[in-house]
Design a protein around this motif. Structure first.
Motif, PDB file in Angstrom:
ATOM      1  N   ILE A  72       0.855  -1.189   0.000  1.00 61.01           N
ATOM      2  CA  ILE A  72       0.000   0.000   0.000  1.00 61.01           C
ATOM      3  C   ILE A  72       0.888   1.234   0.000  1.00 61.01           C
ATOM      4  CG2 ILE A  72      -1.708   1.293   1.314  1.00 61.01           C
ATOM      5  CD1 ILE A  72      -2.688  -1.439   2.361  1.00 61.01           C
ATOM      6  N   GLN A  73       0.671   2.095  -0.983  1.00 57.43           N
ATOM      7  CA  GLN A  73       1.480   3.304  -1.132  1.00 57.43           C
ATOM      8  C   GLN A  73       0.918   4.410  -0.254  1.00 57.43           C
ATOM      9  OE1 GLN A  73       1.958   4.580  -5.186  1.00 57.43           O
ATOM     10  NE2 GLN A  73       2.874   6.517  -4.620  1.00 57.43           N
ATOM     11  N   LEU A  74       1.790   5.016   0.534  1.00 57.96           N
ATOM     12  CA  LEU A  74       1.440   6.166   1.360  1.00 57.96           C
ATOM     13  C   LEU A  74       2.267   7.353   0.882  1.00 57.96           C
ATOM     14  CD1 LEU A  74       1.516   4.494   4.900  1.00 57.96           C
ATOM     15  CD2 LEU A  74      -0.436   4.758   3.365  1.00 57.96           C
ATOM     16  N   ASN A  75       1.592   8.388   0.409  1.00 65.01           N
ATOM     17  CA  ASN A  75       2.286   9.571  -0.099  1.00 65.01           C
ATOM     18  C   ASN A  75       2.582  10.543   1.032  1.00 65.01           C
ATOM     19  OD1 ASN A  75       2.363   8.751  -2.778  1.00 65.01           O
ATOM     20  ND2 ASN A  75       0.337   9.578  -3.198  1.00 65.01           N
ATOM     21  N   PRO A  76       3.608  11.371   0.859  1.00 68.97           N
ATOM     22  CA  PRO A  76       3.931  12.369   1.882  1.00 68.97           C
ATOM     23  C   PRO A  76       2.747  13.314   2.091  1.00 68.97           C
ATOM     24  CG  PRO A  76       5.659  12.257   0.202  1.00 68.97           C
ATOM     25  CD  PRO A  76       4.534  11.429  -0.280  1.00 68.97           C
ATOM     26  N   ILE A  77       2.502  13.688   3.330  1.00 71.74           N
ATOM     27  CA  ILE A  77       1.392  14.593   3.664  1.00 71.74           C
ATOM     28  C   ILE A  77       1.552  15.927   2.940  1.00 71.74           C
ATOM     29  CG2 ILE A  77       0.392  15.965   5.554  1.00 71.74           C
ATOM     30  CD1 ILE A  77      -0.499  13.058   5.616  1.00 71.74           C
ATOM     31  N   ASN A  78       2.793  16.415   2.822  1.00 72.76           N
ATOM     32  CA  ASN A  78       3.027  17.709   2.175  1.00 72.76           C
ATOM     33  C   ASN A  78       2.958  17.626   0.648  1.00 72.76           C
ATOM     34  OD1 ASN A  78       5.390  16.333   1.746  1.00 72.76           O
ATOM     35  ND2 ASN A  78       6.722  17.904   2.636  1.00 72.76           N
ATOM     36  N   ASN A  79       2.798  16.422   0.083  1.00 73.61           N
ATOM     37  CA  ASN A  79       2.687  16.252  -1.364  1.00 73.61           C
ATOM     38  C   ASN A  79       1.772  15.053  -1.658  1.00 73.61           C
ATOM     39  OD1 ASN A  79       3.034  16.278  -4.112  1.00 73.61           O
ATOM     40  ND2 ASN A  79       5.191  15.697  -4.080  1.00 73.61           N
ATOM     41  N   PRO A  80       0.468  15.199  -1.408  1.00 74.90           N
ATOM     42  CA  PRO A  80      -0.444  14.058  -1.537  1.00 74.90           C
ATOM     43  C   PRO A  80      -0.612  13.543  -2.966  1.00 74.90           C
ATOM     44  CG  PRO A  80      -1.660  16.068  -1.039  1.00 74.90           C
ATOM     45  CD  PRO A  80      -0.204  16.397  -0.941  1.00 74.90           C
ATOM     46  N   ASN A  82       1.777  13.118  -5.042  1.00 72.05           N
ATOM     47  CA  ASN A  82       3.111  12.660  -5.413  1.00 72.05           C
ATOM     48  C   ASN A  82       3.031  11.513  -6.419  1.00 72.05           C
ATOM     49  OD1 ASN A  82       5.963  12.060  -5.197  1.00 72.05           O
ATOM     50  ND2 ASN A  82       5.362  10.368  -3.887  1.00 72.05           N
ATOM     51  N   GLU A  83       3.788  11.608  -7.504  1.00 74.33           N
ATOM     52  CA  GLU A  83       3.869  10.509  -8.467  1.00 74.33           C
ATOM     53  C   GLU A  83       5.254   9.879  -8.488  1.00 74.33           C
ATOM     54  OE1 GLU A  83       2.179  10.998 -12.279  1.00 74.33           O
ATOM     55  OE2 GLU A  83       0.440  12.068 -11.523  1.00 74.33           O
ATOM     56  N   ASP A  84       6.162  10.368  -7.669  1.00 76.83           N
ATOM     57  CA  ASP A  84       7.508   9.807  -7.572  1.00 76.83           C
ATOM     58  C   ASP A  84       7.497   8.717  -6.504  1.00 76.83           C
ATOM     59  OD1 ASP A  84      10.169   9.202  -7.379  1.00 76.83           O
ATOM     60  OD2 ASP A  84      10.843  11.250  -6.994  1.00 76.83           O
ATOM     61  N   GLU A  85       7.521   7.461  -6.959  1.00 76.01           N
ATOM     62  CA  GLU A  85       7.428   6.325  -6.033  1.00 76.01           C
ATOM     63  C   GLU A  85       8.541   6.308  -4.990  1.00 76.01           C
ATOM     64  OE1 GLU A  85       7.458   3.117  -8.869  1.00 76.01           O
ATOM     65  OE2 GLU A  85       5.282   2.979  -8.808  1.00 76.01           O
ATOM     66  N   THR A  86       9.673   6.899  -5.317  1.00 72.07           N
ATOM     67  CA  THR A  86      10.800   6.865  -4.383  1.00 72.07           C
ATOM     68  C   THR A  86      10.601   7.798  -3.194  1.00 72.07           C
ATOM     69  OG1 THR A  86      12.023   8.568  -5.594  1.00 72.07           O
ATOM     70  CG2 THR A  86      12.408   6.270  -6.230  1.00 72.07           C
ATOM     71  N   LYS A  87       9.579   8.654  -3.232  1.00 68.83           N
ATOM     72  CA  LYS A  87       9.311   9.566  -2.118  1.00 68.83           C
ATOM     73  C   LYS A  87       8.146   9.094  -1.252  1.00 68.83           C
ATOM     74  CE  LYS A  87      11.235  13.542  -4.465  1.00 68.83           C
ATOM     75  NZ  LYS A  87      11.005  14.854  -5.025  1.00 68.83           N
ATOM     76  N   SER A  88       7.590   7.944  -1.596  1.00 61.96           N
ATOM     77  CA  SER A  88       6.457   7.406  -0.846  1.00 61.96           C
ATOM     78  C   SER A  88       6.924   6.328   0.122  1.00 61.96           C
ATOM     79  CB  SER A  88       5.435   6.792  -1.808  1.00 61.96           C
ATOM     80  OG  SER A  88       4.889   7.782  -2.646  1.00 61.96           O
ATOM     81  N   ALA A  89       6.098   6.082   1.131  1.00 63.84           N
ATOM     82  CA  ALA A  89       6.302   4.964   2.049  1.00 63.84           C
ATOM     83  C   ALA A  89       5.376   3.839   1.595  1.00 63.84           C
ATOM     84  CB  ALA A  89       5.970   5.383   3.476  1.00 63.84           C
ATOM     85  N   TYR A  90       5.724   2.606   1.949  1.00 54.40           N
ATOM     86  CA  TYR A  90       4.922   1.448   1.558  1.00 54.40           C
ATOM     87  C   TYR A  90       4.666   0.571   2.774  1.00 54.40           C
ATOM     88  CZ  TYR A  90       5.676   2.925  -3.164  1.00 54.40           C
ATOM     89  OH  TYR A  90       5.657   3.674  -4.309  1.00 54.40           O
TER      90      TYR A  90
END
Length: 162
Positions: A72-80, A82-90
């Motif tokens: 499950i991909q979780l995007n940064p709160i400051n960039n909801p 976000n399309e850069d997978e390397t900046k997301s948490a999983y």
């Protein structure tokens, strides 16, 4: 005279066969040497046998190699958006959903959060994974990442015109 010519032809035939066999053996040895010298052995497996160059990492919860950008991909709160997978948490869950494994961006290790009961957040030290409109990952009181709970990459734009 015929005996001498026959003996000479026979000798030449045997001698030429011997040269051919030596050339074949030399060629095979040369190929083997070239193959060994020209090939490079890439061993980028981690201590658990996961092939890092193919994007695999070890899941402590599932006890297997998994793709780095799975779950499950979780995007940064400051960039909801976000399309850069390397900046997301999983997030990956155990089969019984009692443990949640978090893969943070720019981190080669994961952390495992546990929960005390269904409906409660998963917790590890100051980190919490809260089930709310999907999931929210908090560090202390600060919301860091959020996601809708769907597995896979999120697409925020479409190719069609409205």
């Amino acid at each position: 005279m015929k005996k001498i010519i026959t003996l000479l032809v026979f000798t030449l035939t045997l001698y030429s066969c011997k040269l051919t066999n030596q050339n074949d053996e030399a060629t095979e040895e040369g190929k083997a040497n070239v193959t060994v010298k020209d090939s490079t052995v890439v061993n980028d497996k981690d201590e658990n046998g996961c092939l890092a160059s193919a994007g695999y990492i070890w899941s402590k919860v599932n006890k297997e190699c998994v793709k780095g950008f799975s779950g499950i991909q979780l995007n940064p709160i400051n960039n909801p958006d976000n399309e850069d997978e390397t900046k997301s948490a999983y997030v990956l869950f155990s089969e019984d959903a009692e443990k949640a494994e978090i893969f943070l961006p720019n981190d080669t290790t994961s952390m495992v959060l546990s929960r005390s009961a269904e409906g409660k957040p998963w917790v590890f030290k100051e980190w919490q994974l809260v089930p709310w409109k999907g999931y929210v990952l908090k560090k202390g009181t600060e919301n860091k990442f959020a996601g809708d709970g769907e597995i896979g990459k999120k697409v925020t734009e479409t190719d069609t015109e409205q």
